[in-house]
Design an enzyme around this catalytic site. Sequence first.
Site, mmCIF file in Angstrom:
data_model
loop_
_atom_site.group_PDB
_atom_site.id
_atom_site.type_symbol
_atom_site.label_atom_id
_atom_site.label_comp_id
_atom_site.label_asym_id
_atom_site.label_seq_id
_atom_site.Cartn_x
_atom_site.Cartn_y
_atom_site.Cartn_z
ATOM 1 N N HIS A 160 -4.927 -33.042 17.586
ATOM 2 C CA HIS A 160 -3.565 -33.406 17.699
ATOM 3 C C HIS A 160 -2.140 -32.397 17.915
ATOM 4 O O HIS A 160 -1.162 -33.083 18.518
ATOM 5 C CB HIS A 160 -2.622 -34.282 17.140
ATOM 6 C CG HIS A 160 -4.133 -35.144 16.277
ATOM 7 N ND1 HIS A 160 -3.967 -36.484 17.058
ATOM 8 C CD2 HIS A 160 -5.126 -35.633 15.687
ATOM 9 C CE1 HIS A 160 -5.276 -37.201 15.797
ATOM 10 N NE2 HIS A 160 -5.718 -36.373 15.694
ATOM 11 N N GLU A 171 -4.902 -7.431 14.893
ATOM 12 C CA GLU A 171 -4.314 -5.651 14.466
ATOM 13 C C GLU A 171 -5.414 -3.830 14.444
ATOM 14 O O GLU A 171 -5.213 -3.246 14.752
ATOM 15 C CB GLU A 171 -2.801 -5.363 13.036
ATOM 16 C CG GLU A 171 -2.454 -4.454 12.801
ATOM 17 C CD GLU A 171 -1.968 -4.550 11.366
ATOM 18 O OE1 GLU A 171 -0.353 -4.935 12.012
ATOM 19 O OE2 GLU A 171 -2.482 -4.584 10.119
ATOM 20 N N LYS A 206 0.593 -1.555 0.173
ATOM 21 C CA LYS A 206 -0.019 -0.224 -0.581
ATOM 22 C C LYS A 206 0.422 1.266 0.094
ATOM 23 O O LYS A 206 0.356 1.923 -0.956
ATOM 24 C CB LYS A 206 -0.984 -0.305 1.355
ATOM 25 C CG LYS A 206 -2.043 0.929 1.117
ATOM 26 C CD LYS A 206 -2.816 0.761 2.522
ATOM 27 C CE LYS A 206 -3.467 2.281 3.011
ATOM 28 N NZ LYS A 206 -4.169 2.266 3.945
ATOM 29 N N GLY A 223 -5.116 -2.141 4.653
ATOM 30 C CA GLY A 223 -3.739 -2.616 4.667
ATOM 31 C C GLY A 223 -4.912 -4.306 4.616
ATOM 32 O O GLY A 223 -5.065 -5.461 3.953
ATOM 33 N N ARG A 224 -5.479 -4.190 5.936
ATOM 34 C CA ARG A 224 -5.860 -5.918 5.968
ATOM 35 C C ARG A 224 -7.288 -6.221 5.819
ATOM 36 O O ARG A 224 -8.269 -7.220 6.529
ATOM 37 C CB ARG A 224 -5.789 -5.856 7.567
ATOM 38 C CG ARG A 224 -6.339 -4.992 8.973
ATOM 39 C CD ARG A 224 -5.822 -5.049 10.065
ATOM 40 N NE ARG A 224 -6.641 -3.859 11.017
ATOM 41 C CZ ARG A 224 -5.716 -2.418 10.901
ATOM 42 N NH1 ARG A 224 -4.353 -2.174 10.692
ATOM 43 N NH2 ARG A 224 -6.319 -1.816 11.747
ATOM 44 N N LYS A 250 9.129 -0.590 14.623
ATOM 45 C CA LYS A 250 9.984 -0.515 12.782
ATOM 46 C C LYS A 250 11.211 1.060 12.961
ATOM 47 O O LYS A 250 11.776 0.428 12.442
ATOM 48 C CB LYS A 250 9.338 0.303 12.231
ATOM 49 C CG LYS A 250 8.052 -0.655 11.463
ATOM 50 C CD LYS A 250 7.360 -0.022 10.927
ATOM 51 C CE LYS A 250 5.579 -1.117 10.013
ATOM 52 N NZ LYS A 250 4.589 0.055 9.140
ATOM 53 N N GLU A 282 10.549 -5.459 4.493
ATOM 54 C CA GLU A 282 10.638 -5.724 3.846
ATOM 55 C C GLU A 282 10.361 -5.922 2.729
ATOM 56 O O GLU A 282 10.883 -7.264 1.995
ATOM 57 C CB GLU A 282 9.998 -6.958 4.822
ATOM 58 C CG GLU A 282 10.193 -6.661 6.381
ATOM 59 C CD GLU A 282 8.888 -5.929 7.241
ATOM 60 O OE1 GLU A 282 9.461 -4.742 6.263
ATOM 61 O OE2 GLU A 282 8.707 -6.050 8.677
#
Length: 546
Positions: free
Chosen positions: A388, A357, A210, A271-272, A508, A216
């Site tokens: 399990h 978030e 965005k 973003g999410r 950050k 990253e």
Amino acid sequence: MENSAERRTEWLEWKKLIAYQEETAMRSLAEWFEREPERVDRMQVQSAGLFLDYSKNRIDRDGISRLLALADRAGLPDQIANLMSGEVVNASEGRPALHRALRASSDDRIEVGGVDVVPAVQGVLARMALFCDEVRSGRWTGYSGRRIRHVINLGIGGSDLGPRMACQALRPYADSELEVDFVSNVDGRDIERALVGKLPSETLFIICSKTFTTQETLMNAQAARAWVQEAAQADSAVAQHFVAVSTNAPAVEAFGIRPENMFEFWDWVGGRYSLTSAVGLSLMLAIGPDSFQRFLTGARAMDQHFSSSPLAENMPVVLGLLGVFYRSFYQWPAHCIVPYSQDLGLFPAYLQQLDMESNGKGVDRDGYPLDHDSGPILFGDAGTNVQHAFFQMLHQGTQPVPCDFLSFARTLGGLSEHQDVLTSHCLAQAEALAFGQGSETAGPQGGTFGSANHRFFPGSRPSNVLLARQLSPEVLGALVALYEHKVFVQGVIWGVNSFDQWGVELGKALAGEILKEVRNGQLEPGRHDASTSNLLSRYLRDRNPS
Ligand code: F6P
């Protein structure tokens, strides 16, 4: 009208729920079912291809109506209308959260600042479809004239988790000629792994960011660009092998991507909350424009249900309020999501960002500290694998963890007997959690004192079960929108802004400072606490092979 500065715990509606929880906490789920034989018929909602059974919750008609009163007091009906009509619901960033415009129908009109955004949304979707047709047909070629066989989405957080989850979920609908992969981590092993076995001349990268400033993603994009340029021996290859999904046109162009190869979205898409925007380009490449439209149709059906159904029959509202009940009135810290579907295995990881978030906040919309807890720890994975792994704790741990189970009547594969076993497990887990088992009926006794207790299942552990006929694009779209809106409902009740994420900034900034020292190869005296300084010195000492 609610006043954010007002303490929610002092609301009469809040206190009535505290009283209700105290009165009913000792009642077993078995007792709830005995008292209300008709609760199964009443505690269900059906919409957009999904059927929700929420009868296995520690609540009855009275409790639900107290939750609905709380929702009214928090202004939920108005807030839903504000969200859907494009009001500024993200106050700390001064913008709307209009993910619903991304799947609106072309004759809808949704305004931001007096401008109808639907034509722009439709325009980007049309460009995405043309681009996908080019790539999928083989007409779009790489620098050597070969067709594209691999697509790698470079992105992180909301620019990764949604399309990654959806590509896996809808893989039965995907074009087998085109492999779609995802790289998110700044751990170089991630992109190194992704490039193994691929030819640069056949690989197309989507830089999905965005902001187009995320460290990253940009580092991975630079590594990918160097990989292509080295093979092509020409800078011009970048234009054939890189497209972007972003709001930041100047930065995209500076990277070497042609403006016509940027698929835009807008600052009013969080973003999410962006999976149904151009962030879904990798998904459209995988499943094709028609199936992508079906995905949007499912999300739109859930949007319509959310904006038009009465609160008591509104699936995101019901799920949201039940979650509030356990988090705020039982003070249970976690919530678990278990899709009984390997294809949906990444759904919990996607929801983790969406939920945590959004509602992992300590202040209300006006910045006043909360006087109650906010969003839960959300976790989960595909069943039956999780049975399990962590289900022991869900059945016999000291604190209940409410669960959502997702189940499908039909498999998209050929092994329907597997599907019968899978579904039996799903229903059995919800039953076991709800009704438990006394130690006297728990099989052979013996051993040391108290050994019967090991076989005791307390029960009364709540869960919701969501059923759908099969995992289609429409059903996935509906599930995505369902949880987007559920998270919003909870944010309204807790009074938080579900659309900002200031909590990710400090780390950050500090990483940037530490990186300077790492690059200089020495610590700045007095900059850090003793622990960080010690760890950093060890890193500087050990990072190079001696
Ligand atoms: O983790 C913080 C965050 O801002 C997320 O909200 C977002 O989804 C992610 O980083 C990626 O951001 P971008 O799409 O701008 O690269």
